[in-house]
Design a protein around this motif. Structure first.
Motif, PDB file in Angstrom:
ATOM      1  N   ALA A  69       0.950  -1.259   0.006  1.00 48.97           N
ATOM      2  CA  ALA A  69       0.124   0.074   0.074  1.00 48.97           C
ATOM      3  C   ALA A  69       0.896   1.179  -0.002  1.00 48.97           C
ATOM      4  CB  ALA A  69      -0.979  -0.098   1.378  1.00 48.97           C
ATOM      5  N   PRO A  70       0.333   2.467  -0.349  1.00 47.14           N
ATOM      6  CA  PRO A  70       1.216   3.529  -0.490  1.00 47.14           C
ATOM      7  C   PRO A  70       1.506   3.939   1.134  1.00 47.14           C
ATOM      8  CG  PRO A  70      -0.731   3.945  -1.869  1.00 47.14           C
ATOM      9  CD  PRO A  70      -0.983   2.440  -1.090  1.00 47.14           C
ATOM     10  N   ASP A  71       2.920   4.373   1.062  1.00 49.02           N
ATOM     11  CA  ASP A  71       3.423   4.696   2.172  1.00 49.02           C
ATOM     12  C   ASP A  71       3.073   6.254   2.717  1.00 49.02           C
ATOM     13  OD1 ASP A  71       4.895   2.468   2.083  1.00 49.02           O
ATOM     14  OD2 ASP A  71       6.781   3.592   1.477  1.00 49.02           O
ATOM     15  N   GLU A  72       2.822   6.294   3.817  1.00 43.67           N
ATOM     16  CA  GLU A  72       2.591   7.589   4.495  1.00 43.67           C
ATOM     17  C   GLU A  72       3.790   8.731   4.513  1.00 43.67           C
ATOM     18  OE1 GLU A  72      -0.425   8.701   5.467  1.00 43.67           O
ATOM     19  OE2 GLU A  72      -1.170   6.889   5.045  1.00 43.67           O
ATOM     20  N   PRO A  73       3.512  10.089   4.130  1.00 37.47           N
ATOM     21  CA  PRO A  73       4.989  10.647   3.923  1.00 37.47           C
ATOM     22  C   PRO A  73       5.854  10.456   5.329  1.00 37.47           C
ATOM     23  CG  PRO A  73       2.893  11.991   3.474  1.00 37.47           C
ATOM     24  CD  PRO A  73       2.404  10.664   3.925  1.00 37.47           C
ATOM     25  N   GLY A  74       6.818  10.309   4.880  1.00 38.37           N
ATOM     26  CA  GLY A  74       8.004  10.166   5.882  1.00 38.37           C
ATOM     27  C   GLY A  74       8.070   8.879   6.704  1.00 38.37           C
ATOM     28  N   GLN A  75       7.168   7.793   6.233  1.00 36.45           N
ATOM     29  CA  GLN A  75       7.124   6.666   6.797  1.00 36.45           C
ATOM     30  C   GLN A  75       7.476   5.533   5.873  1.00 36.45           C
ATOM     31  OE1 GLN A  75       3.276   6.025   8.639  1.00 36.45           O
ATOM     32  NE2 GLN A  75       3.138   7.922   9.793  1.00 36.45           N
ATOM     33  N   ASN A  76       7.966   4.442   6.438  1.00 30.91           N
ATOM     34  CA  ASN A  76       7.989   3.102   5.566  1.00 30.91           C
ATOM     35  C   ASN A  76       6.550   2.486   5.634  1.00 30.91           C
ATOM     36  OD1 ASN A  76       7.881   1.680   7.965  1.00 30.91           O
ATOM     37  ND2 ASN A  76      10.132   1.530   8.074  1.00 30.91           N
ATOM     38  N   ALA A 107      14.947   9.704  12.380  1.00 28.97           N
ATOM     39  CA  ALA A 107      14.606   9.960  10.849  1.00 28.97           C
ATOM     40  C   ALA A 107      15.523   9.061  10.299  1.00 28.97           C
ATOM     41  CB  ALA A 107      14.833  11.343  10.551  1.00 28.97           C
ATOM     42  N   THR A 108      16.665   8.688  10.795  1.00 29.38           N
ATOM     43  CA  THR A 108      17.650   7.799  10.071  1.00 29.38           C
ATOM     44  C   THR A 108      17.903   6.648  10.506  1.00 29.38           C
ATOM     45  OG1 THR A 108      19.124   8.974  11.193  1.00 29.38           O
ATOM     46  CG2 THR A 108      18.650   9.956   9.230  1.00 29.38           C
TER      47      THR A 108
END
Length: 244
Positions: A205-212, A235-236
């Motif tokens: 499914a499409p990822d949410e912004p900034g998420q896997n 974040a990293t």
């Protein structure tokens, strides 16, 4: 809305902290209800499609030698089984760190889970390679299965070869380029019939912004624990196979 009930208080906390924490607790209660609602929807799914063949896997048997086993034989006395597609195919020099850290955590749970339903780890690598890794990682409760020579992964999205052209285009995957994926599939057996019940389609499914994709977070203690600290997941940060 959650019902009113007596709330906790920790030493020296401010009124502003308690107000914010109470609001968060209400949200956590709502999430708990939503989690159970989703689980109920999953349990109430109608029967899925019958498997196209009785796939033959390889595992290490009771005599510590490789043996063949059919999908239908994996159930034992249980009506349901879980198969987790592990990203450690023969083309990989090392296993996927994401899959590996997840299985590090699941290994401790597998003995308990097996009281209700068998859990298997499947990969296209030869069984000897899978068993060697399991020994290296200290996985004492995970049952490894090799899919080398069968088409299980092609049918049940253990790799990207089963994606439709529209799915490939949407995800930006090139034609002819395929790799393994971390798919969890559940199967049911009714008499002699084995059917698919559920798969972790959230992987694709499409990822949410900034998420896997976070498709297996419900079974992943690493991310759950890190979500409780002010720094969050970071974040990293991503788990590694080993640390200095």
């Amino acid at each position: 809305m959650p019902a009113n009930f007596p709330r906790m208080a920790f030493p020296n906390e401010s009124p502003a902290y308690r107000e914010a924490r109470n609001a968060l607790l209400d949200a956590e209660i709502a999430l708990r209800r939503q989690t159970e609602s989703v689980a109920e929807m999953r349990r109430n799914l109608p029967p899925g499609g019958e498997v196209p063949e009785d796939f033959e896997f390889e595992r290490i048997g009771a005599n510590h030698r490789p043996e063949k086993v059919r999908l239908s034989q994996l159930f034992g006395e249980f009506p349901s089984i879980m198969l987790y597609s592990f990203m450690f195919g023969p083309e990989r020099d090392s296993p996927c760190p994401g899959c590996t850290h997840l299985l590090d955590g699941i290994d401790g749970s597998a003995e308990h889970v097996a009281q209700r339903a068998p859990f298997y780890v499947v990969s296209r690598s030869p069984i000897a390679r899978l068993e060697a890794l399991a020994h290296e990682r200290g996985w004492d409760h995970l049952v490894m299965l090799s899919t080398a020579g069968n088409s299980y992964s092609d049918h049940y999205y253990g790799n990207t070869s089963a994606l439709t052209p529209a799915m490939r285009e949407h995800r930006g995957f090139k034609n002819g380029e395929n790799w393994d994926e971390p798919m969890l599939n559940v199967f049911r057996k009714d008499g002699d019939t084995v059917s698919h019940f559920w798969g972790s389609e959230l992987v694709f499914a499409p990822d949410e912004p900034g998420q896997n994709h976070r498709a297996m977070d419900f079974a992943d203690p690493v991310w759950g624990l890190l979500d409780t600290i002010p720094e969050g997941r970071g974040a990293t940060f991503f788990p590694k196979l080993s640390y200095a």
